[in-house]
Scaffold this motif. Structure first.
Motif, PDB file in Angstrom:
ATOM      1  N   ALA A   1       0.688  -0.221  -9.286  1.00  0.00           N
ATOM      2  CA  ALA A   1       1.198  -1.521  -9.734  1.00  0.00           C
ATOM      3  C   ALA A   1       0.064  -2.322 -10.334  1.00  0.00           C
ATOM      4  O   ALA A   1      -1.040  -2.314  -9.817  1.00  0.00           O
ATOM      5  CB  ALA A   1       1.803  -2.280  -8.549  1.00  0.00           C
ATOM      6  N   PRO A   2       0.285  -3.007 -11.439  1.00  0.00           N
ATOM      7  CA  PRO A   2      -0.775  -3.808 -12.041  1.00  0.00           C
ATOM      8  C   PRO A   2      -1.314  -4.830 -11.048  1.00  0.00           C
ATOM      9  O   PRO A   2      -0.561  -5.501 -10.363  1.00  0.00           O
ATOM     10  CB  PRO A   2      -0.057  -4.505 -13.210  1.00  0.00           C
ATOM     11  N   GLY A   3      -2.634  -4.899 -10.975  1.00  0.00           N
ATOM     12  CA  GLY A   3      -3.252  -5.897 -10.117  1.00  0.00           C
ATOM     13  C   GLY A   3      -3.524  -5.416  -8.712  1.00  0.00           C
ATOM     14  O   GLY A   3      -4.067  -6.143  -7.904  1.00  0.00           O
ATOM     15  N   GLY A   4      -3.183  -4.160  -8.374  1.00  0.00           N
ATOM     16  CA  GLY A   4      -3.470  -3.663  -7.037  1.00  0.00           C
ATOM     17  C   GLY A   4      -2.494  -4.202  -6.013  1.00  0.00           C
ATOM     18  O   GLY A   4      -1.431  -4.708  -6.337  1.00  0.00           O
ATOM     19  N   ILE A   5      -2.888  -4.149  -4.719  1.00  0.00           N
ATOM     20  CA  ILE A   5      -1.943  -4.489  -3.667  1.00  0.00           C
ATOM     21  C   ILE A   5      -1.699  -5.979  -3.547  1.00  0.00           C
ATOM     22  O   ILE A   5      -0.846  -6.395  -2.785  1.00  0.00           O
ATOM     23  CB  ILE A   5      -2.384  -3.947  -2.309  1.00  0.00           C
ATOM     24  N   ASP A   6      -2.441  -6.811  -4.287  1.00  0.00           N
ATOM     25  CA  ASP A   6      -2.161  -8.233  -4.190  1.00  0.00           C
ATOM     26  C   ASP A   6      -1.104  -8.663  -5.189  1.00  0.00           C
ATOM     27  O   ASP A   6      -0.863  -9.840  -5.366  1.00  0.00           O
ATOM     28  CB  ASP A   6      -3.443  -9.058  -4.396  1.00  0.00           C
ATOM     29  N   ASP A   7      -0.453  -7.679  -5.834  1.00  0.00           N
ATOM     30  CA  ASP A   7       0.635  -8.022  -6.738  1.00  0.00           C
ATOM     31  C   ASP A   7       1.836  -8.517  -5.958  1.00  0.00           C
ATOM     32  O   ASP A   7       1.944  -8.361  -4.748  1.00  0.00           O
ATOM     33  CB  ASP A   7       1.037  -6.785  -7.553  1.00  0.00           C
ATOM     34  N   ALA A   8       2.785  -9.060  -6.658  1.00  0.00           N
ATOM     35  CA  ALA A   8       3.977  -9.600  -6.002  1.00  0.00           C
ATOM     36  C   ALA A   8       4.801  -8.488  -5.384  1.00  0.00           C
ATOM     37  O   ALA A   8       4.869  -7.381  -5.877  1.00  0.00           O
ATOM     38  CB  ALA A   8       4.812 -10.364  -7.033  1.00  0.00           C
TER      39      ALA A   8
ATOM     40  N   VAL B   1       0.873   4.223  -2.672  1.00  0.00           N
ATOM     41  CA  VAL B   1       0.613   5.604  -2.259  1.00  0.00           C
ATOM     42  C   VAL B   1       1.778   6.501  -2.654  1.00  0.00           C
ATOM     43  O   VAL B   1       1.590   7.607  -3.171  1.00  0.00           O
ATOM     44  CB  VAL B   1       0.376   5.667  -0.738  1.00  0.00           C
ATOM     45  N   GLY B   2       3.007   6.030  -2.432  1.00  0.00           N
ATOM     46  CA  GLY B   2       4.178   6.837  -2.740  1.00  0.00           C
ATOM     47  C   GLY B   2       4.357   7.115  -4.216  1.00  0.00           C
ATOM     48  O   GLY B   2       5.000   8.110  -4.595  1.00  0.00           O
ATOM     49  N   ASN B   3       3.790   6.262  -5.073  1.00  0.00           N
ATOM     50  CA  ASN B   3       3.947   6.436  -6.515  1.00  0.00           C
ATOM     51  C   ASN B   3       2.862   7.288  -7.154  1.00  0.00           C
ATOM     52  O   ASN B   3       2.868   7.471  -8.374  1.00  0.00           O
ATOM     53  CB  ASN B   3       3.967   5.064  -7.206  1.00  0.00           C
ATOM     54  N   SER B   4       1.943   7.801  -6.356  1.00  0.00           N
ATOM     55  CA  SER B   4       0.834   8.551  -6.937  1.00  0.00           C
ATOM     56  C   SER B   4       0.492   9.763  -6.074  1.00  0.00           C
ATOM     57  O   SER B   4       0.127   9.616  -4.908  1.00  0.00           O
ATOM     58  CB  SER B   4      -0.394   7.644  -7.076  1.00  0.00           C
ATOM     59  N   THR B   5       0.616  10.936  -6.640  1.00  0.00           N
ATOM     60  CA  THR B   5       0.244  12.148  -5.892  1.00  0.00           C
ATOM     61  C   THR B   5      -1.251  12.179  -5.625  1.00  0.00           C
ATOM     62  O   THR B   5      -1.692  12.726  -4.600  1.00  0.00           O
ATOM     63  CB  THR B   5       0.657  13.399  -6.677  1.00  0.00           C
ATOM     64  N   GLU B   6      -2.050  11.592  -6.538  1.00  0.00           N
ATOM     65  CA  GLU B   6      -3.496  11.583  -6.326  1.00  0.00           C
ATOM     66  C   GLU B   6      -3.856  10.746  -5.097  1.00  0.00           C
ATOM     67  O   GLU B   6      -4.672  11.157  -4.264  1.00  0.00           O
ATOM     68  CB  GLU B   6      -4.219  11.020  -7.562  1.00  0.00           C
ATOM     69  N   VAL B   7      -3.227   9.572  -4.982  1.00  0.00           N
ATOM     70  CA  VAL B   7      -3.495   8.717  -3.833  1.00  0.00           C
ATOM     71  C   VAL B   7      -3.002   9.381  -2.553  1.00  0.00           C
ATOM     72  O   VAL B   7      -3.663   9.334  -1.518  1.00  0.00           O
ATOM     73  CB  VAL B   7      -2.830   7.338  -4.023  1.00  0.00           C
ATOM     74  N   GLN B   8      -1.839  10.036  -2.618  1.00  0.00           N
ATOM     75  CA  GLN B   8      -1.327  10.738  -1.451  1.00  0.00           C
ATOM     76  C   GLN B   8      -2.316  11.791  -0.977  1.00  0.00           C
ATOM     77  O   GLN B   8      -2.526  11.975   0.231  1.00  0.00           O
ATOM     78  CB  GLN B   8       0.011  11.391  -1.786  1.00  0.00           C
ATOM     79  N   SER B   9      -2.944  12.468  -1.908  1.00  0.00           N
ATOM     80  CA  SER B   9      -3.920  13.499  -1.563  1.00  0.00           C
ATOM     81  C   SER B   9      -5.133  12.897  -0.867  1.00  0.00           C
ATOM     82  O   SER B   9      -5.654  13.449   0.111  1.00  0.00           O
ATOM     83  CB  SER B   9      -4.356  14.245  -2.831  1.00  0.00           C
ATOM     84  N   VAL B  10      -5.582  11.745  -1.373  1.00  0.00           N
ATOM     85  CA  VAL B  10      -6.726  11.076  -0.763  1.00  0.00           C
ATOM     86  C   VAL B  10      -6.406  10.659   0.666  1.00  0.00           C
ATOM     87  O   VAL B  10      -7.173  10.928   1.596  1.00  0.00           O
ATOM     88  CB  VAL B  10      -7.137   9.846  -1.601  1.00  0.00           C
ATOM     89  N   VAL B  11      -5.257  10.007   0.867  1.00  0.00           N
ATOM     90  CA  VAL B  11      -4.885   9.548   2.193  1.00  0.00           C
ATOM     91  C   VAL B  11      -4.689  10.735   3.133  1.00  0.00           C
ATOM     92  O   VAL B  11      -5.107  10.704   4.300  1.00  0.00           O
ATOM     93  CB  VAL B  11      -3.612   8.684   2.127  1.00  0.00           C
TER      94      VAL B  11
ATOM     95  N   ILE C   1       0.840  -1.201   0.000  1.00  0.00           N
ATOM     96  CA  ILE C   1       0.000   0.000   0.000  1.00  0.00           C
ATOM     97  C   ILE C   1       0.874   1.249   0.000  1.00  0.00           C
ATOM     98  O   ILE C   1       0.624   2.207  -0.744  1.00  0.00           O
ATOM     99  CB  ILE C   1      -0.930   0.004   1.217  1.00  0.00           C
ATOM    100  N   ALA C   2       1.919   1.249   0.844  1.00  0.00           N
ATOM    101  CA  ALA C   2       2.805   2.412   0.921  1.00  0.00           C
ATOM    102  C   ALA C   2       3.480   2.670  -0.418  1.00  0.00           C
ATOM    103  O   ALA C   2       3.658   3.837  -0.824  1.00  0.00           O
ATOM    104  CB  ALA C   2       3.852   2.197   2.012  1.00  0.00           C
ATOM    105  N   ARG C   3       3.864   1.599  -1.117  1.00  0.00           N
ATOM    106  CA  ARG C   3       4.501   1.769  -2.407  1.00  0.00           C
ATOM    107  C   ARG C   3       3.532   2.399  -3.419  1.00  0.00           C
ATOM    108  O   ARG C   3       3.892   3.285  -4.178  1.00  0.00           O
ATOM    109  CB  ARG C   3       5.002   0.417  -2.920  1.00  0.00           C
TER     110      ARG C   3
END
Length: 339
Positions: free
Chosen positions: A318-325, A246-256, A242-244
């Motif tokens: 990341a493709p597939g969301g947080i359940d990715d490898a 969030v860190g890769n997206s300014t939009e997600v950072q804004s939401v959190v 999740i942190a990865r």
């Protein structure tokens, strides 16, 4: 009403066995609202990690609507195998220090609620259970970066006082746990319910940190040391993913960040206040609370927050969301959003 005791079977001497008498009872039933799959994770962890013996087994055919919740079966090339019917059972377990306790676990009944509740009350009385402690989980507009919240309810003021800064009045959809709690209190038995608060954008996925919190609260209430090590490790993997993202997206950072600000505005030290408390610190009415919850969950803001956090096409996601490898190629089964 038919005799509730005919709903379950036990060994003939179970009620005379001192090993099953006077033990606290934990209740973890799936089928009702289970944000973050907290209830199922709690049940699985207890039964997989701790030694247990079957104490009572309910007749699921009398309690389940199979058309609504069909059991699983496996088809292998040209034949069927591995039929997995629903189960509803009471087990005796031992915690990390060897202390015994009882666990009622399995699928929430679809049918005969009052008869089932009477059966549970009868078991509590026959087994001289001193305390019943049960759990479920709901989605809340809270960030994953803050401590997992809980709402406690029941008739044990010594266990509840100081835990709930929010004391609303609201009309809810009932679960069998609510009915059992009411019937136990009517008969003078001690009971405590735990509602775990799960970030709404993670409510459709397995969220191990919330399950860890659930086990800790259940253990604290019943005076037990319950296993959390495996879920903590899995939770750290999920939080890194999740942190990865969030860190890769300014939009997600804004939401959190927005959720964190809302959370912190109503935090007072260690005590959580409601996210729905009015600006003047007065509690909203039941109608206002219900309307606010429904309006939020149906709002574009809630949809946007969930979309940003799970949209695999968002920048940096990341493709597939947080359940990715993970980076080392390991996967965390079941941690992605349910399809």
């Amino acid at each position: 009403m038919l005799d509730p005791r005919t709903l379950y079977t036990t060994d003939t001497d179970v009620f005379d066995d001192p090993r099953t008498s006077g033990l606290p009872l934990l209740v973890s039933l799936t089928g009702f609202m289970d944000a973050g799959q907290v209830v199922s994770q709690v049940s699985d962890e207890l039964l997989e990690v701790l030694d247990h013996d079957l104490v009572a087994e309910f007749d699921i055919d009398q309690l389940m609507d199979y058309r609504g919740r069909r059991p699983k079966i496996t088809f292998v090339e040209d034949h069927l195998t591995d039929y997995r019917p629903h189960r509803l059972e009471v087990h005796r377990l031992h915690d990390g220090l060897g202390e015994p306790f009882l666990l009622l676990t399995g699928a929430e009944p679809d049918l005969q609620w009052e008869r089932f509740a009477s059966a549970v009350v009868g078991l509590v009385e026959d087994l001289r259970v001193p305390l019943v402690s049960w759990i479920h989980a709901i989605p809340m507009p809270v960030p994953h970066t803050r401590p997992i919240g809980v709402t406690l309810h029941g008739n044990r003021a010594d266990l509840i006082d100081g835990m709930n800064a929010w004391r609303p009045t609201a009309e809810l959809q009932a679960s069998i746990g609510h009915v059992v709690e009411l019937r136990l209190i009517e008969r003078g038995h001690d009971v405590v319910g735990h509602v775990i608060h799960v970030p709404h954008y993670l409510s459709e996925a397995e969220y191990p940190p919330a399950a860890v919190a659930g086990l800790e609260y259940l253990g604290a209430t019943a005076g037990l040391v319950l296993p959390t090590d495996r879920l903590r490790e899995t939770g750290r993997d999920v939080e890194r993913q999740i942190a990865r993202q969030v860190g890769n997206s300014t939009e997600v950072q804004s939401v959190v960040s927005s959720l964190e600000q809302r959370y912190d505005e109503y935090a007072d030290g260690a005590a959580r206040k409601s996210l729905l408390v009015k600006d003047n610190s007065e509690l909203a009415s039941a109608d206002e609370i219900g309307a606010a919850v429904e309006a939020y969950l149906a709002s574009p803001q809630a949809e946007e927050e969930s979309t940003y956090l799970w949209d695999t096409d968002a920048p940096g996601a990341a493709p597939g969301g947080i359940d990715d490898a993970d980076d080392d190629g390991a996967t965390s089964p079941g941690t992605g959003p349910a399809q």
